[in-house]
Design an enzyme around this catalytic site. Structure first.
Site, PDB file in Angstrom:
ATOM      1  N   ASN A  13       0.858  -1.182   0.000  1.00 37.01           N
ATOM      2  CA  ASN A  13       0.000   0.000   0.000  1.00 37.01           C
ATOM      3  C   ASN A  13       0.897   1.235   0.000  1.00 37.01           C
ATOM      4  OD1 ASN A  13      -1.809   2.052   0.499  1.00 37.01           O
ATOM      5  ND2 ASN A  13      -2.322   1.388   2.591  1.00 37.01           N
ATOM      6  N   HIS A  98      -9.416   1.034   4.892  1.00 35.52           N
ATOM      7  CA  HIS A  98      -8.151   1.186   5.607  1.00 35.52           C
ATOM      8  C   HIS A  98      -8.407   2.086   6.825  1.00 35.52           C
ATOM      9  CE1 HIS A  98      -4.087   2.458   6.557  1.00 35.52           C
ATOM     10  NE2 HIS A  98      -3.717   1.336   5.994  1.00 35.52           N
ATOM     11  N   GLU A 170      -5.739  -5.424  10.569  1.00 34.78           N
ATOM     12  CA  GLU A 170      -4.757  -4.363  10.790  1.00 34.78           C
ATOM     13  C   GLU A 170      -5.063  -3.650  12.095  1.00 34.78           C
ATOM     14  OE1 GLU A 170      -2.559  -3.173   7.065  1.00 34.78           O
ATOM     15  OE2 GLU A 170      -4.229  -1.785   7.271  1.00 34.78           O
ATOM     16  N   SER A 218       3.151  -2.666  10.438  1.00 40.21           N
ATOM     17  CA  SER A 218       4.609  -2.659  10.614  1.00 40.21           C
ATOM     18  C   SER A 218       5.297  -3.933  10.135  1.00 40.21           C
ATOM     19  CB  SER A 218       4.984  -2.397  12.080  1.00 40.21           C
ATOM     20  OG  SER A 218       4.469  -1.154  12.497  1.00 40.21           O
TER      21      SER A 218
HETATM   22  C1  PEP Z   1      -0.960   0.008   6.546  1.00 39.56           C
HETATM   23  O1  PEP Z   1      -1.114   1.210   6.725  1.00 39.56           O
HETATM   24  O2  PEP Z   1      -1.793  -0.687   5.949  1.00 39.56           O
HETATM   25  C2  PEP Z   1       0.252  -0.593   7.070  1.00 39.56           C
HETATM   26  C3  PEP Z   1       0.268  -1.891   7.288  1.00 39.56           C
HETATM   27  O3  PEP Z   1       1.283   0.272   7.282  1.00 39.56           O
HETATM   28  P1  PEP Z   1       2.724  -0.080   7.879  1.00 39.56           P
HETATM   29  O4  PEP Z   1       3.199  -1.324   7.222  1.00 39.56           O
HETATM   30  O5  PEP Z   1       3.550   1.112   7.538  1.00 39.56           O
HETATM   31  O6  PEP Z   1       2.504  -0.257   9.349  1.00 39.56           O
END
Ligand code: PEP
Length: 260
Positions: A13, A98, A170, A218
């Site tokens: 993403n 999201h 998430e 992350s």
């Molecule tokens: C996201 O925003 O979908 C995400 C997983 O971000 P990050 O990997 O930077 O935590």
């Protein structure tokens, strides 16, 4: 619970980063490093603006495209919006709901349901993001939040349609830009199992076994294997690390386990 083994899905993403030229350059770099793997499916979600040019540039054996958002109506007087109908044929997937869209753009459960419905109506597989905030977690509301988000997002779909979608767990507190606390694979296992149970309760075991469930928050080249090894985890949604071609190609390489 029984679970069908799919190709591991790795989604990058890119959020609101990279103009068209920069997006092309990143795809070029990724193409040099990433090989086509039978067991890994790589999906890129650039800005809406870059989707059309990238659709001509990508090697389709290696990459598929996703949008990060779109509008739920197919067409009409909705100034400034782009519909899933317009994206049809250009993308395989669309990230829906999201946490940034839920939190910054006030996407309610109803808006999310309408977007998921519009995706499926237009032949696009939604990647439905669900997950609790830090505050909800502290209050012990994680299961309730996941239940509400999953149930409402899928409300308009038939069982067959649900079998073809993707759900991404998430936890908001684990997303790098919201706090970036590192989720433990054991906690992720509990949440993924709970989500699959919800789907089983609503649509039956067969559908629950088919639906793909990803982890996101992350994820990087060092942590990805730990999450992919979680029982029932079908892949990862990657934010920050997807903008760096070394890190993202390394994530894809680590997702690839079948050596033929
Ligand atoms: C996201 O925003 O979908 C995400 C997983 O971000 P990050 O990997 O930077 O935590």
């Amino acid at each position: 619970m029984h679970h069908i083994q799919h190709r591991t899905l790795i989604v990058g993403n890119w959020k609101m980063h990279l103009n068209v030229a920069q997006s092309s350059l990143l795809v070029h770099r990724l193409n040099q490093r990433i090989k086509a793997h039978r067991d890994v499916e790589v999906v890129l979600a650039p800005s809406l603006l870059a989707l059309q040019p990238l659709s001509r540039e990508i090697d389709r054996r290696k990459f598929r495209l996703a949008s990060q958002n779109a509008y739920h109506k197919d067409e009409g007087a909705f100034t400034g919006e782009v519909s899933y109908t317009m994206l049809r044929g250009l993308i395989h997937y669309s990230i829906v709901s999201h946490s940034e869209r839920r939190l910054y753009f006030n996407e309610t459960l109803e808006v999310v349901r309408d977007k998921v419905t519009a995706c499926v109506r237009n032949g696009i597989a939604p990647i439905v993001c669900v997950g609790e905030t830090q505050e909800e977690r502290r209050q012990g509301e994680t299961k309730q939040v996941l239940h509400d988000q999953v149930t409402s997002a899928l409300a308009n779909l038939t069982a067959d349609e649900v079998a073809g979608i993707v759900i991404a767990y998430e936890p908001v507190w684990a997303i790098s830009t919201f706090g970036g606390e590192i989720a433990k694979p054991d906690d992720v296992a509990v949440a993924l199992a709970y989500i699959r149970e919800q789907v089983a309760g609503l649509y039956g075991d067969h559908v629950a076994a088919s639906v793909r469930i990803l982890y996101g928050g992350s994820v990087d080249e060092n942590s990805v294997r730990g999450y992919l090894d979680v029982k029932g985890c079908d892949g990862a949604l990657v934010g920050s690390a997807s903008l760096n071609y070394h890190r993202f190609s390394s994530i894809v390489e680590k997702a690839h386990v079948l050596h033929s």
